[in-house]
Design a protein around this motif. Structure first.
Motif, PDB file in Angstrom:
ATOM      1  N   HIS A   1       0.851  -1.187   0.000  1.00  0.00           N
ATOM      2  CA  HIS A   1       0.000   0.000   0.000  1.00  0.00           C
ATOM      3  C   HIS A   1       0.880   1.227   0.000  1.00  0.00           C
ATOM      4  O   HIS A   1       1.316   1.710   1.026  1.00  0.00           O
ATOM      5  CB  HIS A   1      -0.927   0.003   1.209  1.00  0.00           C
ATOM      6  N   MET A   2       1.157   1.707  -1.203  1.00  0.00           N
ATOM      7  CA  MET A   2       2.015   2.873  -1.358  1.00  0.00           C
ATOM      8  C   MET A   2       1.468   4.027  -0.552  1.00  0.00           C
ATOM      9  O   MET A   2       0.287   4.332  -0.611  1.00  0.00           O
ATOM     10  CB  MET A   2       1.983   3.299  -2.822  1.00  0.00           C
ATOM     11  N   ARG A   3       2.341   4.660   0.207  1.00  0.00           N
ATOM     12  CA  ARG A   3       1.878   5.826   0.924  1.00  0.00           C
ATOM     13  C   ARG A   3       3.043   6.790   1.056  1.00  0.00           C
ATOM     14  O   ARG A   3       4.155   6.388   1.349  1.00  0.00           O
ATOM     15  CB  ARG A   3       1.364   5.447   2.309  1.00  0.00           C
ATOM     16  N   LYS A   4       2.746   8.068   0.835  1.00  0.00           N
ATOM     17  CA  LYS A   4       3.791   9.061   0.927  1.00  0.00           C
ATOM     18  C   LYS A   4       3.907   9.515   2.379  1.00  0.00           C
ATOM     19  O   LYS A   4       2.894   9.736   3.041  1.00  0.00           O
ATOM     20  CB  LYS A   4       3.406  10.238   0.031  1.00  0.00           C
ATOM     21  N   ALA A   5       5.130   9.628   2.851  1.00  0.00           N
ATOM     22  CA  ALA A   5       5.334  10.044   4.237  1.00  0.00           C
ATOM     23  C   ALA A   5       4.870  11.482   4.447  1.00  0.00           C
ATOM     24  O   ALA A   5       4.857  12.286   3.512  1.00  0.00           O
ATOM     25  CB  ALA A   5       6.809   9.911   4.587  1.00  0.00           C
ATOM     26  N   GLU A   6       4.489  11.794   5.697  1.00  0.00           N
ATOM     27  CA  GLU A   6       4.058  13.151   6.010  1.00  0.00           C
ATOM     28  C   GLU A   6       5.080  13.820   6.920  1.00  0.00           C
ATOM     29  O   GLU A   6       5.755  13.166   7.713  1.00  0.00           O
ATOM     30  CB  GLU A   6       2.703  13.118   6.719  1.00  0.00           C
ATOM     31  N   LEU A   7       5.127  15.150   6.827  1.00  0.00           N
ATOM     32  CA  LEU A   7       6.091  15.895   7.634  1.00  0.00           C
ATOM     33  C   LEU A   7       5.677  15.847   9.099  1.00  0.00           C
ATOM     34  O   LEU A   7       4.584  16.276   9.457  1.00  0.00           O
ATOM     35  CB  LEU A   7       6.167  17.344   7.157  1.00  0.00           C
ATOM     36  N   LEU A   8       6.566  15.334   9.953  1.00  0.00           N
ATOM     37  CA  LEU A   8       6.269  15.285  11.385  1.00  0.00           C
ATOM     38  C   LEU A   8       6.820  16.523  12.078  1.00  0.00           C
ATOM     39  O   LEU A   8       6.146  17.156  12.877  1.00  0.00           O
ATOM     40  CB  LEU A   8       6.883  14.021  12.004  1.00  0.00           C
ATOM     41  N   ALA A   9       8.051  16.867  11.760  1.00  0.00           N
ATOM     42  CA  ALA A   9       8.665  17.994  12.466  1.00  0.00           C
ATOM     43  C   ALA A   9       9.890  18.504  11.707  1.00  0.00           C
ATOM     44  O   ALA A   9      10.448  17.808  10.883  1.00  0.00           O
ATOM     45  CB  ALA A   9       9.099  17.537  13.855  1.00  0.00           C
ATOM     46  N   LYS A  10      10.269  19.741  12.014  1.00  0.00           N
ATOM     47  CA  LYS A  10      11.551  20.273  11.548  1.00  0.00           C
ATOM     48  C   LYS A  10      12.384  20.554  12.781  1.00  0.00           C
ATOM     49  O   LYS A  10      11.901  21.185  13.722  1.00  0.00           O
ATOM     50  CB  LYS A  10      11.340  21.587  10.792  1.00  0.00           C
ATOM     51  N   VAL A  11      13.609  20.069  12.791  1.00  0.00           N
ATOM     52  CA  VAL A  11      14.459  20.273  13.969  1.00  0.00           C
ATOM     53  C   VAL A  11      15.834  20.749  13.535  1.00  0.00           C
ATOM     54  O   VAL A  11      16.203  20.650  12.372  1.00  0.00           O
ATOM     55  CB  VAL A  11      14.598  18.975  14.803  1.00  0.00           C
ATOM     56  N   LYS A  12      16.593  21.270  14.531  1.00  0.00           N
ATOM     57  CA  LYS A  12      17.871  21.907  14.186  1.00  0.00           C
ATOM     58  C   LYS A  12      19.083  20.976  14.262  1.00  0.00           C
ATOM     59  O   LYS A  12      20.003  21.104  13.474  1.00  0.00           O
ATOM     60  CB  LYS A  12      18.131  23.087  15.135  1.00  0.00           C
ATOM     61  N   THR A  13      19.089  20.087  15.236  1.00  0.00           N
ATOM     62  CA  THR A  13      20.334  19.339  15.455  1.00  0.00           C
ATOM     63  C   THR A  13      20.162  17.832  15.263  1.00  0.00           C
ATOM     64  O   THR A  13      19.038  17.316  15.284  1.00  0.00           O
ATOM     65  CB  THR A  13      20.822  19.535  16.910  1.00  0.00           C
ATOM     66  N   GLU A  14      21.291  17.162  15.131  1.00  0.00           N
ATOM     67  CA  GLU A  14      21.253  15.702  14.993  1.00  0.00           C
ATOM     68  C   GLU A  14      20.659  15.056  16.246  1.00  0.00           C
ATOM     69  O   GLU A  14      19.902  14.094  16.168  1.00  0.00           O
ATOM     70  CB  GLU A  14      22.665  15.160  14.736  1.00  0.00           C
ATOM     71  N   ALA A  15      21.013  15.599  17.406  1.00  0.00           N
ATOM     72  CA  ALA A  15      20.479  15.049  18.653  1.00  0.00           C
ATOM     73  C   ALA A  15      18.953  15.116  18.639  1.00  0.00           C
ATOM     74  O   ALA A  15      18.271  14.168  19.049  1.00  0.00           O
ATOM     75  CB  ALA A  15      21.022  15.818  19.848  1.00  0.00           C
ATOM     76  N   GLU A  16      18.414  16.218  18.141  1.00  0.00           N
ATOM     77  CA  GLU A  16      16.954  16.331  18.091  1.00  0.00           C
ATOM     78  C   GLU A  16      16.348  15.329  17.107  1.00  0.00           C
ATOM     79  O   GLU A  16      15.252  14.821  17.325  1.00  0.00           O
ATOM     80  CB  GLU A  16      16.553  17.747  17.674  1.00  0.00           C
ATOM     81  N   VAL A  17      17.063  15.075  16.022  1.00  0.00           N
ATOM     82  CA  VAL A  17      16.575  14.061  15.077  1.00  0.00           C
ATOM     83  C   VAL A  17      16.431  12.727  15.818  1.00  0.00           C
ATOM     84  O   VAL A  17      15.400  12.050  15.739  1.00  0.00           O
ATOM     85  CB  VAL A  17      17.537  13.875  13.887  1.00  0.00           C
ATOM     86  N   LEU A  18      17.470  12.373  16.581  1.00  0.00           N
ATOM     87  CA  LEU A  18      17.453  11.096  17.290  1.00  0.00           C
ATOM     88  C   LEU A  18      16.328  11.047  18.325  1.00  0.00           C
ATOM     89  O   LEU A  18      15.574  10.068  18.402  1.00  0.00           O
ATOM     90  CB  LEU A  18      18.805  10.847  17.957  1.00  0.00           C
ATOM     91  N   ASN A  19      16.152  12.126  19.102  1.00  0.00           N
ATOM     92  CA  ASN A  19      15.113  12.126  20.136  1.00  0.00           C
ATOM     93  C   ASN A  19      13.712  12.110  19.550  1.00  0.00           C
ATOM     94  O   ASN A  19      12.818  11.433  20.053  1.00  0.00           O
ATOM     95  CB  ASN A  19      15.235  13.377  21.018  1.00  0.00           C
ATOM     96  N   THR A  20      13.521  12.884  18.511  1.00  0.00           N
ATOM     97  CA  THR A  20      12.186  12.952  17.921  1.00  0.00           C
ATOM     98  C   THR A  20      11.835  11.605  17.293  1.00  0.00           C
ATOM     99  O   THR A  20      10.714  11.110  17.429  1.00  0.00           O
ATOM    100  CB  THR A  20      12.117  14.071  16.859  1.00  0.00           C
ATOM    101  N   THR A  21      12.817  11.012  16.632  1.00  0.00           N
ATOM    102  CA  THR A  21      12.578   9.684  16.066  1.00  0.00           C
ATOM    103  C   THR A  21      12.238   8.689  17.177  1.00  0.00           C
ATOM    104  O   THR A  21      11.305   7.896  17.060  1.00  0.00           O
ATOM    105  CB  THR A  21      13.825   9.185  15.314  1.00  0.00           C
ATOM    106  N   ALA A  22      12.976   8.769  18.280  1.00  0.00           N
ATOM    107  CA  ALA A  22      12.728   7.853  19.394  1.00  0.00           C
ATOM    108  C   ALA A  22      11.314   8.044  19.933  1.00  0.00           C
ATOM    109  O   ALA A  22      10.588   7.068  20.156  1.00  0.00           O
ATOM    110  CB  ALA A  22      13.755   8.076  20.498  1.00  0.00           C
ATOM    111  N   ALA A  23      10.902   9.279  20.133  1.00  0.00           N
ATOM    112  CA  ALA A  23       9.563   9.542  20.686  1.00  0.00           C
ATOM    113  C   ALA A  23       8.501   9.027  19.724  1.00  0.00           C
ATOM    114  O   ALA A  23       7.527   8.369  20.126  1.00  0.00           O
ATOM    115  CB  ALA A  23       9.382  11.036  20.921  1.00  0.00           C
ATOM    116  N   PHE A  24       8.695   9.299  18.438  1.00  0.00           N
ATOM    117  CA  PHE A  24       7.732   8.825  17.447  1.00  0.00           C
ATOM    118  C   PHE A  24       7.633   7.300  17.469  1.00  0.00           C
ATOM    119  O   PHE A  24       6.548   6.726  17.557  1.00  0.00           O
ATOM    120  CB  PHE A  24       8.131   9.321  16.060  1.00  0.00           C
ATOM    121  N   LEU A  25       8.795   6.639  17.422  1.00  0.00           N
ATOM    122  CA  LEU A  25       8.790   5.174  17.365  1.00  0.00           C
ATOM    123  C   LEU A  25       8.198   4.565  18.632  1.00  0.00           C
ATOM    124  O   LEU A  25       7.463   3.586  18.588  1.00  0.00           O
ATOM    125  CB  LEU A  25      10.214   4.644  17.166  1.00  0.00           C
ATOM    126  N   GLN A  26       8.512   5.154  19.775  1.00  0.00           N
ATOM    127  CA  GLN A  26       7.993   4.606  21.016  1.00  0.00           C
ATOM    128  C   GLN A  26       6.464   4.763  21.056  1.00  0.00           C
ATOM    129  O   GLN A  26       5.749   3.846  21.449  1.00  0.00           O
ATOM    130  CB  GLN A  26       8.647   5.286  22.221  1.00  0.00           C
TER     131      GLN A  26
END
Ligand code: FAD
Ligand code: SF4
Ligand code: FES
Lengths: 803, 108
Positions: free
Chosen positions: A702-727
């Motif tokens: 089922h093809m689906r295009k990803a949606e924008l979750l957030a814009k962040v400034k640093t790599e650390a924020e990428v990791l935390n936001t991904t973690a929160a989303f996945l959890q």
């Protein structure tokens, strides 16, 4: 007494259905021989659309496998075509010089697709959409080419177009009329349909008459009468079918449009019958399955000398099998001066319904957007009901039961699989069924297109009365009536700690569960209590139990981890050596940029892993698979961020995590998005000075295009936001629900809201850390444990001659 | 004529994993052995009648095994495929003596 010889020409849906009916009525009366031009056992042609759309594999659409023929002592000649009938001597001849006598002969040769006689139709890349071969050709073409044109905006054309979109092609649909499905829909519904399909990515060229297919050997394009043209690497013709009658006609069986038959499906030649799309009954030729099954039933009775009323013709109904679109039409659909109509048009919800009435009786209906009344309307038309019965029906529940009660036992409820009302009621009563899912499991009803689900639900209600719960929540499987959320609540409340306990305490109907609930419970328990729960190997699917992918021949494939898709000469050398030593059948680069060693024996897995001495790539896991990366700032002239570095960090952080379904990620270093983040569960795009996080994408079925979750400034924020989303996904999705389906269900705004709460965000991150704290490399673990090695990987070979 | 049966040692009871299958190759046959929750030991042919999935790797539930390839449900007691699918796999008689598991195989 000598058995009579029954010969069937055409191993398709109608013919084999007739044989099934005959075997039911009179299992030992005939020696049966079947000829079929196609080299397969009998399969479900309807499901070719689903194969093309990716929901089903060709292997899964077989209706009767080879064994069925054997068990019923049917002599099948697959890939063999009957070329002539000698009706005086009652013999058929085939293209393999075979000659077979018959006492009774059934012709069920179906139809051939109608190919417009355009110049160039014989070029490579022009195909019909009729059989497995066509379907395979389209799938293959999509590997190499991009641009498809479907001629025909009817049912078949649209289903083909949807499939081609799913195969990653661009699709233009060319149609001669000014709206779609003009034979089944009126203009209002046709236009609504067009809009929806345009949203799905189809492009329509209406009012176009094709005149020429261009190209040298292979198609290049299509020209229209008005001078316009379009490019095409593939042209699919879906403009209609015509009964396949040439063999019958040449052999002297009387035909008109189809082979002429009476109410008992007898042709004008003694002992020859015809059934299905090749037959013409009362000047009607049918191109759908339900009528063919009704014909087959009556014909079988006649052939077995059972009293019957004969076939009286069918009211047609059609339904489009394209996900996200509900269209139903039946009977007469275009108004004239004798008809009145009852209409509902709710543009806001996208619902349009029209019921046609003639002299007070319902004669036809078009439903768009909400089709649950479809089958009920069809039944009403079949019994010649007055419109009041429908309108009253909508108000009171009981009359729905009256309608069901008045249906004859042999009325077919599920057209795709030919399941009758009688069969379903019997199964409900004899096997204590209470849910639609169970009926599906026991009888096959609604296993294919799903159009009859509401009728099955009505039947359950009729058979069970008050005991039936109409608004059935989706239970986690047939072993329980509890939904996912209820199960999780109960686990928390009663502090349950292993799967058997959950099953016991929550009243599972089976003592040890099934292949659906066992893995789900195992996941939920581990998710709720990561540090204490002991994972149950026996509740895991083989891939996750053995930590290697099982292949169709029982061998396995091994994928070592390669963080961010980066490797080096030393690792490659080691992989090559291991591949040689264990005689790996093939080494392949996977979609996620990893190396896959295919065709490994189970017993070799542990020693391969220890020699590879690399972590497991978890390419089999319901967990993080890979983080695909682009080359990024170090090498690419466009790169703004270190995509490889970040990808490696992400993969190292989340490797070994269990999730409801597989999770794929990617990191690209600029908006060119070379790592294809819009079809990933998490896709990161690096911009100058910030990162964009996209979630819920999927490039699979089922093809689906990803949606924008957030814009962040640093790599650390990428990791935390991904973690929160996945959890949050881990805690809230059902087992086997991909992020794409989950994000779609709960909505991206909801997820953004949840994550915007500071405290929640931190808590989610903490729970993620806890889950990650217990992760171990599965390969290392297996190699170290003798019991695991013995229980899971050892095969026993008893030497010959030993007693 | 009655077929002669050979009694062949295949495993020690306590070496069989619980709730998991194990593959045994014997005299050209490939068998799947299961030790069920109640301690019962069952042996069936290791190939699913659908497309030849290896049943020893399936998930076991009670007296049934779910084929790992397409999830057909098959009884390990009588070998019957459960509805809505049809078919069956061969089953083999098992004898347990002391700690030894034997399978009865037809004489070749
Ligand atoms: C992609 C697709 C989607 C469809 N979707 C739906 C749907 O949603 N709902 C619905 O009701 N219908 C649908 N249909 C239509 C449905 O599949 C047909 O109505 C049905 O299969 C016809 O059955 P039949 O037995 O008459 O013909 P077939 O199933 O076509 O069987 C005829 C067989 O006879 C063989 N044959 C022909 N001539 C000879 C010969 N001389 N010797 C030996 N063998 C011969 C052919 O190879 C063929 O296998 C769909 C069709 C297609 C192609
Ligand atoms: S995404 Fe941008 S930076 Fe990365 S490889 Fe592509 S063009 Fe280069
Ligand atoms: S091979 Fe066993 S279910 Fe398909």
């Amino acid at each position: 007494m000598r058995k009579q010889k029954l010969v069937l020409v055409g191993n398709g849906m109608a013919g084999i259905r007739a044989i099934e009916e005959i075997l039911k009525l009179s299992p030992h009366q005939f020696d049966i021989t079947v000829f079929g031009s196609e080299p397969y056992p009998n399969y479900n042609r309807i499901e070719l659309s689903k194969v093309l759309q990716g929901d089903t594999e060709i292997d899964d659409i077989t209706l009767n496998n080879w064994q069925w023929y054997e068990e019923n002592e049917i002599l099948l000649y697959p890939g063999e075509t009957v070329t002539a009938i000698d009706k005086d001597n009652q013999t058929v001849f085939t293209d393999k010089e075979r000659q077979v006598d018959y006492d009774k002969l059934i012709i069920a040769t179906g139809s051939v697709p109608f190919m417009l006689p355009l110049p160039g139709v014989d070029k490579d890349g022009v195909t019909a959409f009729r059989d497995i071969k066509d379907c395979e050709q389209m799938i293959e073409t999509s590997d190499q080419y991009k641009k498809a044109v479907v001629i025909g905006g009817g049912l078949l054309g649209l289903e083909a177009a949807r499939g081609l979109l799913n195969l990653g092609m661009q699709v233009d649909v060319v149609h001669i009329a000014d709206y779609l499905m003009e034979r089944q829909l009126d203009k209002t519904a046709g236009k609504m349909l067009q809009k929806e399909l345009e949203n799905q990515g189809m492009n329509f060229l209406l009012n176009k008459q094709s005149v020429k297919i261009t190209g040298r050997n292979r198609v290049k394009g299509l020209k229209f009468k008005d001078g316009g043209e379009v490019k095409a690497d593939l042209v699919v013709m879906a403009v209609g079918i015509k009964p396949n009658i040439s063999m019958a006609k040449e052999s002297g069986v009387p035909v008109n449009r189809g082979i002429i038959v009476n109410d008992y499906l007898e042709t004008e030649v003694p002992n020859i019958f015809a059934v299905g799309e090749c037959a013409e009954h009362r000047e009607m030729v049918y191109g759908l399955v339900a009528p063919l099954y009704q014909q087959a039933q009556q014909m079988a009775k006649r052939i077995c000398n059972v009293d019957c009323d004969g076939y009286k013709g069918s009211v047609l109904s059609t339904q489009l099998k394209v996900s996200g679109v509900d269209v139903f039409s039946t009977g007469k659909i275009i108004e004239d001066k004798h008809t009145k109509s009852l209409k509902v048009f709710d543009e806001w919800r996208g619902v349009y319904q029209k019921v046609l009435v003639e002299e007070g009786k319902i004669t036809g209906a078009v439903l768009y957007g909400d089709t649950k009344d479809g089958n009920r309307l069809l039944s009403l038309i079949n019994k010649g009901a007055m419109i009041e019965e429908y309108t009253d029906n909508k108000r009171s529940e009981e009359t729905g039961n009256d309608l069901i009660a008045s249906m004859p036992e042999e009325e077919i409820i599920c057209g795709c699989n030919g399941v009758t009302k009688g069969t379903i009621i019997e199964a409900i009563n004899n096997q204590d069924l209470t849910t639609v899912e169970q009926v599906k499991g026991c009888t096959n009803a609604s296993r294919s297109c799903g159009g009859c689900k509401s009728l099955v639900s009505d039947l359950l209600e009729y058979a069970l009365g008050d005991q039936y719960d109409q608004n059935q929540k989706e239970s986690i499987c047939t072993c329980s009536t509890l939904s996912r959320d209820e199960v999780i609540e109960e686990i928390k409340l009663k502090e349950l700690t292993h799967t058997r306990e959950v099953m016991n305490v929550l009243g599972w109907t089976s003592e040890e569960g099934c292949s659906k609930c066992k893995p789900a419970l195992n996941y939920y328990l581990g998710m709720l209590n990561p540090t204490e729960y002991k994972d149950e190997r026996e509740s895991r699917f083989v891939n996750e139990r053995l930590h290697a992918n099982i292949q169709n021949n029982g061998t396995y494939s091994v994928v070592p981890r390669m963080y961010g898709g980066v490797t080096n000469a030393e690792d490659l050398r080691r992989i090559a050596d291991v591949a040689d030593k264990y005689e790996v059948k093939m080494i392949k680069v996977t979609g996620g940029q990893r190396l896959d060693l295919l065709g490994v024996q189970k017993g070799d897995l542990p020693s391969m892993w220890s020699e590879l001495d690399m972590p497991s790539g978890s390419a089999y896991a319901k967990g993080l698979r890979t983080v695909k990366t682009c080359v990024g700032a170090d090498f690419c002239r466009f790169g703004t961020q270190d995509s490889i570095g970040l990808g490696v960090q992400m993969e190292k952080k989340f490797e070994g995590l269990n999730t409801p379904h597989k999770v794929k990620m990617s990191v690209s270093a600029c908006p060119r998005n070379c790592a294809e983040g819009s079809v990933k569960d998490v896709g990161v795009i690096g911009l100058d000075g910030e990162f964009e996080l996209y979630v819920g994408g999927n490039g699979g079925t089922h093809m689906r295009k990803a949606e924008l979750l957030a814009k962040v400034k640093t790599e650390a924020e990428v990791l935390n936001t991904t973690a929160a989303f996945l959890q949050y996904y881990r805690e809230n999705a059902s087992y086997l629900e991909r992020t794409s389906a989950w994000v779609e269900r709960v909505g991206i705004e909801h997820i953004q809201n949840v994550l915007s709460n500071k405290k929640t965000f931190i808590d989610l991150n903490q729970r993620m850390d806890e889950a990650l704290s217990v992760v171990q490399d599965p390969w290392k673990e297996a190699i170290k444990s003798e019991t695991l090695l013995r229980d899971l990987y050892e095969n026993v070979k008893v030497p010959a001659g030993s007693n | 004529m009655e077929k002669l049966l050979n009694k062949i040692f295949v495993a020690k009871v306590n070496e069989l994993p619980e709730k998991l299958g194990r593959t045994v190759h014997v005299h050209g046959l490939e068998l799947a052995i299961f030790k069920l929750v109640d301690g019962d030991i069952r042996v069936i042919e290791n190939r699913c009648p659908h497309k030849g999935g290896v049943l020893a790797e399936g998930m076991i539930s009670g007296e049934h095994v779910f084929c790992p390839m397409h999830d057909w449900k098959i009884s390990v007691v009588d070998g019957k495929v459960q509805k809505p699918d049809i078919g069956c796999v061969q089953t083999f008689e098992v004898k347990v003596e002391k700690d030894n598991v034997y399978v009865m195989l037809p004489e070749k």
